[in-house]
Structure formats: C-alpha cells, structure tokens
Enzyme design. Structure first.
Site, PDB file in Angstrom:
ATOM      1  CE  LYS A 215       1.050   1.322   4.363  1.00 15.17           C
ATOM      2  NZ  LYS A 215       1.810   2.515   4.681  1.00 15.17           N
TER       3      LYS A 215
ATOM      4  CG  ASP B 294      -0.762   0.563   7.995  1.00 16.44           C
ATOM      5  OD1 ASP B 294      -1.549   1.463   8.361  1.00 16.44           O
ATOM      6  OD2 ASP B 294       0.440   0.770   7.738  1.00 16.44           O
TER       7      ASP B 294
HETATM    8  O1  C5P Z   1      -0.126  -0.705  14.837  1.00 14.22           O
HETATM    9  P1  C5P Z   1       1.311  -0.919  14.461  1.00 14.22           P
HETATM   10  O2  C5P Z   1       1.946  -2.032  15.221  1.00 14.22           O
HETATM   11  O3  C5P Z   1       1.513  -1.037  12.993  1.00 14.22           O
HETATM   12  O4  C5P Z   1       2.062   0.412  14.881  1.00 14.22           O
HETATM   13  C1  C5P Z   1       3.458   0.491  14.966  1.00 14.22           C
HETATM   14  C2  C5P Z   1       3.832   1.723  15.765  1.00 14.22           C
HETATM   15  O5  C5P Z   1       3.466   2.903  15.045  1.00 14.22           O
HETATM   16  C3  C5P Z   1       3.117   1.836  17.082  1.00 14.22           C
HETATM   17  O6  C5P Z   1       3.851   1.211  18.086  1.00 14.22           O
HETATM   18  C4  C5P Z   1       3.065   3.336  17.308  1.00 14.22           C
HETATM   19  O7  C5P Z   1       4.304   3.779  17.812  1.00 14.22           O
HETATM   20  C5  C5P Z   1       2.956   3.892  15.899  1.00 14.22           C
HETATM   21  N1  C5P Z   1       1.584   4.262  15.499  1.00 14.22           N
HETATM   22  C6  C5P Z   1       0.973   5.373  16.081  1.00 14.22           C
HETATM   23  N2  C5P Z   1      -0.291   5.718  15.676  1.00 14.22           N
HETATM   24  C7  C5P Z   1      -0.926   5.025  14.710  1.00 14.22           C
HETATM   25  C8  C5P Z   1      -0.314   3.903  14.126  1.00 14.22           C
HETATM   26  C9  C5P Z   1       0.953   3.539  14.524  1.00 14.22           C
HETATM   27  O8  C5P Z   1       1.546   6.039  16.954  1.00 14.22           O
HETATM   28  N3  C5P Z   1      -2.150   5.410  14.340  1.00 14.22           N
END
Ligand code: C5P
Length: 319
Positions: free
Chosen positions: A17, A144
């Site tokens: 993406k 995502d």
């Molecule tokens: O959800 P995911 O594991 O992909 O997110 C990775 C990191 O990205 C999280 O630990 C956080 O630090 C950051 N993040 C965030 N806000 C979001 C998505 C991700 O702060 N909406």
C-alpha cells in the site's frame, strides 16, 4: 467442519500500500496517534503459499529473507489468531512467504502478509468469517492490517482501523523509490514534534468525479504527509531524493507512511519514466507499478496439499 479438504493449498499475492496523504490529528491516551489517511493498494506484492497441515502445526518459512519465522512475524501471528478465533486446535498450515516488498519501507508489506494469511486461511480452513469480522481481527495485529483485507482506495481514520472505501481510483502507473533504508514505524511516530493537521484536505475529500489520471494527480497533489518532515529530518538521504525528484518536475513525490519509501506520480507517463530512470542507482531501488483495486488476490488455488512443489513451481513461473 466436516467435508473440508484439509489438504488443499493456495497461493496469494499480498499487495503493498501507499499513503497518498496522511494527516496526524493528535496523540491518543493509548500512545497511538489519531490520524486520517488516504490509502491505495499497488501491484508490488509478496507471494504466500499456504498448505493445510493435518498435524495441527503452524509453520512459516521465508526463503531468502532474514525475517523471523515464529511469533515475531506478523504473518505467523495472523495464523495463530485466526486459529484461536476458530476454537479448533487441529487446524494447521505451512506457509511459505516470498518477500518482494521492501521491509521497513512504509509500504505495509508485513500488514499485507498478515491480511493475506487471514483471508487465505479463512478459505482454506472453511471458517466463513465475513470481511468485516476479518477486519476486526486484523485491527488486533496492526494499524494497517484492516485496510489490507479489502485494499483498493480507502480513507482510514482512528488508529487506522476505521475504514471508508472510496470508489477505486483507476489503474494508474506509480513509481516507488526505496532508498534501501530500514525505518521502524515507532521511531517516526515517537518523534517529539509531529506537525498536526486537525482539519486538512482529507477531511473534505469526497470521491465523486475522480476518474481520470489527471483528476487523481490533481487530487493527490493537494494532499501531504505529516510524517514526511520527521522522516526527512532523521534520514537526510530521503530529503535529498525528494528534492531531486521535485527538481525533475514530477507533480508528486512524497514519503509513504513513516518511510523510507517515496512514491512518484506525474500527469505524463514519459515524465514518470524519466524521473525514475534518473534516481535509480546502487543505493536506490525503483519499482514501476500500478494502482490496484484489491489488497490481496489468489493466484492459484487447487487441492495440491500433497504437492507443494506444484504450487511453488507455478508461483515461480508467475513471478
Ligand atoms: O499498529 P502498528 O503495530 O503497525 O504500529 C506500529 C507503531 O506505530 C506503534 O507502536 C506506534 O508507535 C505507531 N503508530 C501510532 N499511531 C498510529 C499507528 C501507529 O503512533 N495510528
């Protein structure tokens, strides 16, 4: 669960993406950021071969990649989570993941792999979960992953789990520029000063009338990525690449997600080719790809569990 062919296998393409635009609204109490982002599936994809395991084992191999092959890998976690949800400990799978989407690149490769495992195993194990149920499960794996279940063109908000599918954009060519830099998502979101956009162009985005290449390029040109200045501050090479691309007259050169990749779009096809040719070198990898309407597609599906070689041979022919 009677009557299900547990020896069946399938091969899936899990598509990358890009974030055409990304606005950070604020920081949440749970540590995540409230955001609004326009996401688009593209043709660059990983390949996943799934073959049912009658012994109830979940196993993952990632040939040619240093990724972990246990619960440290989000694709493995997806299989475990779905089995937990099914309540049937006898379900198993052997997964072969062939990476083509760069890792730590802001292209959602891991998320696409996890979504493909959920979609594939839902079918292979005959679970019949609906797409919205898979999206709920996906939200527990990563921000995502819900988008990657359906893919296409979607506006996503909240932490990334609130989705509004838009009329899919046409299959436009887009260039991806990967500066061979691994950027951990949390290192960008963890920056001290992230610019906020409380009410930006994505709030006002409506999908009516966006049909031609020129409509899409004009619409995307008005967007921005709030994470881009952070990525550029930390990784000077990304900034230099952006400057170079903009100097070549492309309409859009922008960081995708938390980087390190950039995507490039132009109104004229030849201008895109010229710009990509200019920046490709030993340090910078370029992918020529297209917008796609789905995040995950099945490449071959047959009762071939006893012969994973057949699936692998077919997969190699297709890649
Ligand atoms: O959800 P995911 O594991 O992909 O997110 C990775 C990191 O990205 C999280 O630990 C956080 O630090 C950051 N993040 C965030 N806000 C979001 C998505 C991700 O702060 N909406």
């Amino acid at each position: 669960m009677g009557g299900i062919d547990r020896s069946a296998g399938l091969v899936l393409a899990a598509r990358a993406k890009i974030n055409l635009g990304l606005e950070i609204i604020g920081k949440r109490r749970d540590g995540y950021h409230e955001l609004r982002t326009l996401m688009q599936s593209v043709g660059l994809s990983d390949r996943l071969e799934l073959v049912s395991d009658r012994g109830g084992r979940i196993a993952l191999r990632c040939p040619g990649s240093k990724l972990s092959t246990d619960s440290g890998n989000i694709a493995f976690q997806a299989a475990e989570r779905l089995r937990e949800c099914s309540g049937d400990r006898r379900l198993g799978v052997r997964i072969v993941l062939r990476k083509r989407i760069p890792v730590g690149a802001g292209l959602g490769g891991g998320s696409a792999d996890a979504a493909a495992v959920l979609l594939g195993l839902n079918r292979l194990w005959g679970l019949r979960l609906r797409l919205d149920e898979l999206e709920d499960l996906a939200a527990g794996l990563g921000s995502d992953v819900p988008f990657c279940i359906r893919g296409g063109t979607q506006l996503s908000s909240g932490r990334g789990e609130i989705l509004r599918p838009l009329h899919p954009f046409p299959a436009l060519p887009v260039g991806l520029v990967y500066p061979t830099l691994f950027v951990p998502t949390s290192s960008i979101y963890g920056a001290r000063r992230i610019p906020l956009t409380r009410s930006g162009p994505l709030t006002r985005l409506r999908d009516c009338g966006i049909t031609t290449r020129s409509d899409v390029v004009s619409c995307v040109a008005r967007l921005h990525n709030d994470l881009e200045p952070i990525v550029v501050r930390k990784y000077r090479r990304v900034g230099r690449l952006l400057d170079r691309l903009r100097g070549l007259g492309v309409e859009i050169a922008r960081v995708s997600g938390s980087g390190s990749s950039l995507f490039v779009m132009t109104k004229e096809r030849t201008a895109l080719e010229r710009a990509l040719g200019e920046v490709a070198d030993g340090e910078t990898q370029v992918f020529r790809t297209w917008f796609r309407r789905r995040g995950c597609v099945s490449i071959v599906s047959r009762g071939a569990g006893r012969d994973i070689g057949a699936i692998q041979r077919r997969n190699r022919q297709l890649s």
